[in-house]
Design a protein around this motif. Structure first.
Motif, PDB file in Angstrom:
ATOM      1  N   ALA A 175       0.836  -1.205   0.000  1.00  0.00           N
ATOM      2  CA  ALA A 175       0.000   0.000   0.000  1.00  0.00           C
ATOM      3  C   ALA A 175       0.868   1.252   0.000  1.00  0.00           C
ATOM      4  CB  ALA A 175      -0.926  -0.012   1.219  1.00  0.00           C
ATOM      5  N   GLY A 176       1.991   1.178   0.717  1.00  0.00           N
ATOM      6  CA  GLY A 176       2.915   2.313   0.746  1.00  0.00           C
ATOM      7  C   GLY A 176       3.515   2.594  -0.604  1.00  0.00           C
ATOM      8  N   LEU A 177       3.845   1.531  -1.350  1.00  0.00           N
ATOM      9  CA  LEU A 177       4.378   1.696  -2.699  1.00  0.00           C
ATOM     10  C   LEU A 177       3.332   2.344  -3.611  1.00  0.00           C
ATOM     11  CD1 LEU A 177       6.401   1.206  -5.002  1.00  0.00           C
ATOM     12  CD2 LEU A 177       5.447  -1.108  -5.219  1.00  0.00           C
ATOM     13  N   GLU A 178       2.108   1.856  -3.550  1.00  0.00           N
ATOM     14  CA  GLU A 178       1.042   2.408  -4.388  1.00  0.00           C
ATOM     15  C   GLU A 178       0.803   3.879  -4.060  1.00  0.00           C
ATOM     16  OE1 GLU A 178      -2.180  -0.226  -3.609  1.00  0.00           O
ATOM     17  OE2 GLU A 178      -1.406  -1.822  -4.923  1.00  0.00           O
ATOM     18  N   ALA A 179       0.846   4.219  -2.783  1.00  0.00           N
ATOM     19  CA  ALA A 179       0.654   5.616  -2.374  1.00  0.00           C
ATOM     20  C   ALA A 179       1.811   6.485  -2.868  1.00  0.00           C
ATOM     21  CB  ALA A 179       0.530   5.708  -0.850  1.00  0.00           C
ATOM     22  N   ALA A 180       3.019   5.940  -2.811  1.00  0.00           N
ATOM     23  CA  ALA A 180       4.191   6.698  -3.267  1.00  0.00           C
ATOM     24  C   ALA A 180       4.130   6.951  -4.771  1.00  0.00           C
ATOM     25  CB  ALA A 180       5.471   5.944  -2.901  1.00  0.00           C
ATOM     26  N   ILE A 181       3.703   5.946  -5.529  1.00  0.00           N
ATOM     27  CA  ILE A 181       3.557   6.119  -6.976  1.00  0.00           C
ATOM     28  C   ILE A 181       2.522   7.195  -7.280  1.00  0.00           C
ATOM     29  CG2 ILE A 181       2.767   5.009  -9.099  1.00  0.00           C
ATOM     30  CD1 ILE A 181       3.962   2.389  -8.014  1.00  0.00           C
ATOM     31  N   ALA A 182       1.388   7.142  -6.573  1.00  0.00           N
ATOM     32  CA  ALA A 182       0.329   8.130  -6.786  1.00  0.00           C
ATOM     33  C   ALA A 182       0.815   9.542  -6.467  1.00  0.00           C
ATOM     34  CB  ALA A 182      -0.888   7.790  -5.934  1.00  0.00           C
ATOM     35  N   GLU A 183       1.597   9.670  -5.416  1.00  0.00           N
ATOM     36  CA  GLU A 183       2.113  10.982  -5.030  1.00  0.00           C
ATOM     37  C   GLU A 183       3.089  11.513  -6.073  1.00  0.00           C
ATOM     38  OE1 GLU A 183       2.694  14.466  -3.047  1.00  0.00           O
ATOM     39  OE2 GLU A 183       1.168  12.915  -2.679  1.00  0.00           O
ATOM     40  N   GLN A 184       3.953  10.660  -6.590  1.00  0.00           N
ATOM     41  CA  GLN A 184       4.911  11.106  -7.600  1.00  0.00           C
ATOM     42  C   GLN A 184       4.203  11.484  -8.903  1.00  0.00           C
ATOM     43  OE1 GLN A 184       7.979  11.802  -6.926  1.00  0.00           O
ATOM     44  NE2 GLN A 184       7.873  10.941  -4.863  1.00  0.00           N
ATOM     45  N   ARG A 185       3.141  10.787  -9.227  1.00  0.00           N
ATOM     46  CA  ARG A 185       2.375  11.133 -10.430  1.00  0.00           C
ATOM     47  C   ARG A 185       1.719  12.512 -10.265  1.00  0.00           C
ATOM     48  NH1 ARG A 185       1.615   7.498 -14.343  1.00  0.00           N
ATOM     49  NH2 ARG A 185      -0.272   8.569 -15.015  1.00  0.00           N
ATOM     50  N   LYS A 186       1.277  12.821  -9.048  1.00  0.00           N
ATOM     51  CA  LYS A 186       0.727  14.156  -8.793  1.00  0.00           C
ATOM     52  C   LYS A 186       1.781  15.235  -9.010  1.00  0.00           C
ATOM     53  CE  LYS A 186      -2.849  12.880  -5.418  1.00  0.00           C
ATOM     54  NZ  LYS A 186      -3.292  13.018  -3.999  1.00  0.00           N
ATOM     55  N   LEU A 187       3.038  14.876  -8.791  1.00  0.00           N
ATOM     56  CA  LEU A 187       4.141  15.818  -8.962  1.00  0.00           C
ATOM     57  C   LEU A 187       4.610  15.912 -10.416  1.00  0.00           C
ATOM     58  CD1 LEU A 187       6.237  14.915  -5.778  1.00  0.00           C
ATOM     59  CD2 LEU A 187       4.796  16.934  -6.122  1.00  0.00           C
ATOM     60  N   GLY A 188       3.954  15.152 -11.299  1.00  0.00           N
ATOM     61  CA  GLY A 188       4.270  15.250 -12.716  1.00  0.00           C
ATOM     62  C   GLY A 188       5.124  14.137 -13.280  1.00  0.00           C
ATOM     63  N   PHE A 189       5.493  13.163 -12.471  1.00  0.00           N
ATOM     64  CA  PHE A 189       6.292  12.044 -12.961  1.00  0.00           C
ATOM     65  C   PHE A 189       5.396  11.069 -13.724  1.00  0.00           C
ATOM     66  CE2 PHE A 189       9.044  13.598  -9.584  1.00  0.00           C
ATOM     67  CZ  PHE A 189      10.311  13.436 -10.127  1.00  0.00           C
ATOM     68  N   ARG A 190       5.942  10.514 -14.810  1.00  0.00           N
ATOM     69  CA  ARG A 190       5.201   9.565 -15.635  1.00  0.00           C
ATOM     70  C   ARG A 190       6.107   8.407 -16.035  1.00  0.00           C
ATOM     71  NH1 ARG A 190       1.846  12.234 -13.793  1.00  0.00           N
ATOM     72  NH2 ARG A 190       0.099  13.341 -14.798  1.00  0.00           N
ATOM     73  N   GLU A 191       5.490   7.300 -16.469  1.00  0.00           N
ATOM     74  CA  GLU A 191       6.260   6.181 -16.999  1.00  0.00           C
ATOM     75  C   GLU A 191       6.969   6.610 -18.277  1.00  0.00           C
ATOM     76  OE1 GLU A 191       4.129   2.477 -17.380  1.00  0.00           O
ATOM     77  OE2 GLU A 191       2.738   3.079 -15.792  1.00  0.00           O
ATOM     78  N   LEU A 192       8.024   5.923 -18.628  1.00  0.00           N
ATOM     79  CA  LEU A 192       8.750   6.213 -19.856  1.00  0.00           C
ATOM     80  C   LEU A 192       7.800   6.097 -21.050  1.00  0.00           C
ATOM     81  CD1 LEU A 192      11.620   6.791 -21.009  1.00  0.00           C
ATOM     82  CD2 LEU A 192      11.821   4.323 -21.383  1.00  0.00           C
ATOM     83  N   GLY A 193       7.733   7.162 -21.848  1.00  0.00           N
ATOM     84  CA  GLY A 193       6.886   7.151 -23.037  1.00  0.00           C
ATOM     85  C   GLY A 193       5.418   7.428 -22.784  1.00  0.00           C
ATOM     86  N   GLU A 194       5.034   7.643 -21.553  1.00  0.00           N
ATOM     87  CA  GLU A 194       3.617   7.881 -21.248  1.00  0.00           C
ATOM     88  C   GLU A 194       3.222   9.308 -21.632  1.00  0.00           C
ATOM     89  OE1 GLU A 194       0.483   7.803 -17.454  1.00  0.00           O
ATOM     90  OE2 GLU A 194       2.593   7.250 -17.165  1.00  0.00           O
ATOM     91  N   ILE A 195       2.053   9.442 -22.268  1.00  0.00           N
ATOM     92  CA  ILE A 195       1.544  10.748 -22.679  1.00  0.00           C
ATOM     93  C   ILE A 195       0.160  10.938 -22.088  1.00  0.00           C
ATOM     94  CG2 ILE A 195       0.809  12.152 -24.652  1.00  0.00           C
ATOM     95  CD1 ILE A 195       2.916  10.760 -26.326  1.00  0.00           C
ATOM     96  N   ASP A 196      -0.042  12.037 -21.405  1.00  0.00           N
ATOM     97  CA  ASP A 196      -1.357  12.326 -20.842  1.00  0.00           C
ATOM     98  C   ASP A 196      -2.374  12.577 -21.950  1.00  0.00           C
ATOM     99  OD1 ASP A 196      -0.435  12.099 -18.264  1.00  0.00           O
ATOM    100  OD2 ASP A 196      -0.181  14.250 -17.945  1.00  0.00           O
ATOM    101  N   PRO A 197      -3.624  12.154 -21.771  1.00  0.00           N
ATOM    102  CA  PRO A 197      -4.650  12.440 -22.784  1.00  0.00           C
ATOM    103  C   PRO A 197      -4.927  13.937 -22.842  1.00  0.00           C
ATOM    104  CG  PRO A 197      -5.641  11.505 -20.799  1.00  0.00           C
ATOM    105  CD  PRO A 197      -4.155  11.391 -20.629  1.00  0.00           C
TER     106      PRO A 197
END
Length: 255
Positions: free
Chosen positions: A49-71
């Protein structure tokens, strides 16, 4: 999981790894320094759960997977007929402005962006274009003509060794309305030893602009120092013939 973001003139990454009940977070600048933090959890379930929360927080900060494009964050209606007219008259601003007028009549900011571009108000145009499609950092470059992309170069200058979802990346780029009048497509290295060129070309062929593409360049690695023994475009003849029937120029460089 390794995520990326562009910030000012820097490209940053965050690497999140869960081992047992310990979450390790590495935050750094591409080809620069990095800081490492570790956090322990009481149980494997809370660690996950901590990992999932950390990923969500980093995505809020603008981090994305390699090659990922926002719609797109704004609506962009499409008119195949008007887009085809632009491709027939790529050098004529009037064709773009007719399209822009139709878009504005539909209440789309995309039409306003085209008008700004034709009035040389690049800052205003860029602000709206950023809501339509932004290429991931160091994954591609474009040139513009009258508010739409004129040339597109897909080249992974970020991380060749990290696998990513190339089909998803290609679909997000090629389906963008910014591709509507594309004249030249260049594809370099997307992933070390397997850039899935056939998949990329087949995806391009699903979009109307591909039928009017004038120039295609494969193996276009730019100034990258590449051992071409590890970069082959593969058997792409059928994909090229099917996807781009009206090509005037074809360049292929392969190991």
């Amino acid at each position: 999981m390794k995520l990326w973001r562009a910030r000012s003139k820097k490209t940053e990454y965050v690497d999140l790894k869960l081992e047992g009940k310990t979450l390790t977070t590495v935050l750094g600048e591409h080809w620069g320094t990095a800081t490492t933090k570790k956090k322990s959890f009481k149980t494997p379930a809370t660690a996950k759960a901590g990992l999932e929360a950390a990923i969500a927080e980093q995505r809020k900060l603008g981090f994305r997977e390699l090659g990922e494009i926002d719609p797109p964050s704004i609506e962009v209606p499409r008119d195949p007929g008007l887009e085809a007219e632009i491709r027939k008259h790529r050098d004529d601003p009037a064709a773009y402005l007719v399209y822009a007028d139709w878009l504005q009549g539909k209440g789309s900011k995309f039409g306003e962006m085209i008008v700004f571009a034709n009035r040389k108000k690049q800052k205003e145009a860029a602000a709206i274009a950023a809501k339509v499609c932004v290429l991931p950092p160091k994954m591609g470059t474009v040139t513009w003509r009258n508010g739409l992309w004129n040339t597109l170069h897909l080249q992974n200058d970020l991380e060749w060794m990290q696998s990513f979802d190339i089909p998803r990346f290609a679909k997000a780029v090629f389906s963008s309305p910014l591709c509507a009048a594309l004249e030249e497509l260049k594809i370099g290295i997307l992933e070390w030893e397997d850039s899935q060129q056939n998949v990329v070309l087949a995806e391009a062929g699903k979009h109307a602009w591909a039928k009017d593409l004038r120039s295609l360049r494969l193996g276009e690695v730019g100034g990258a120092d590449v051992d071409m023994d590890h970069h082959s475009v593969g058997d792409v003849g059928k994909a090229i013939t099917k996807s781009f029937p009206n090509l005037e120029s074809l360049y292929i460089r392969s190991g």
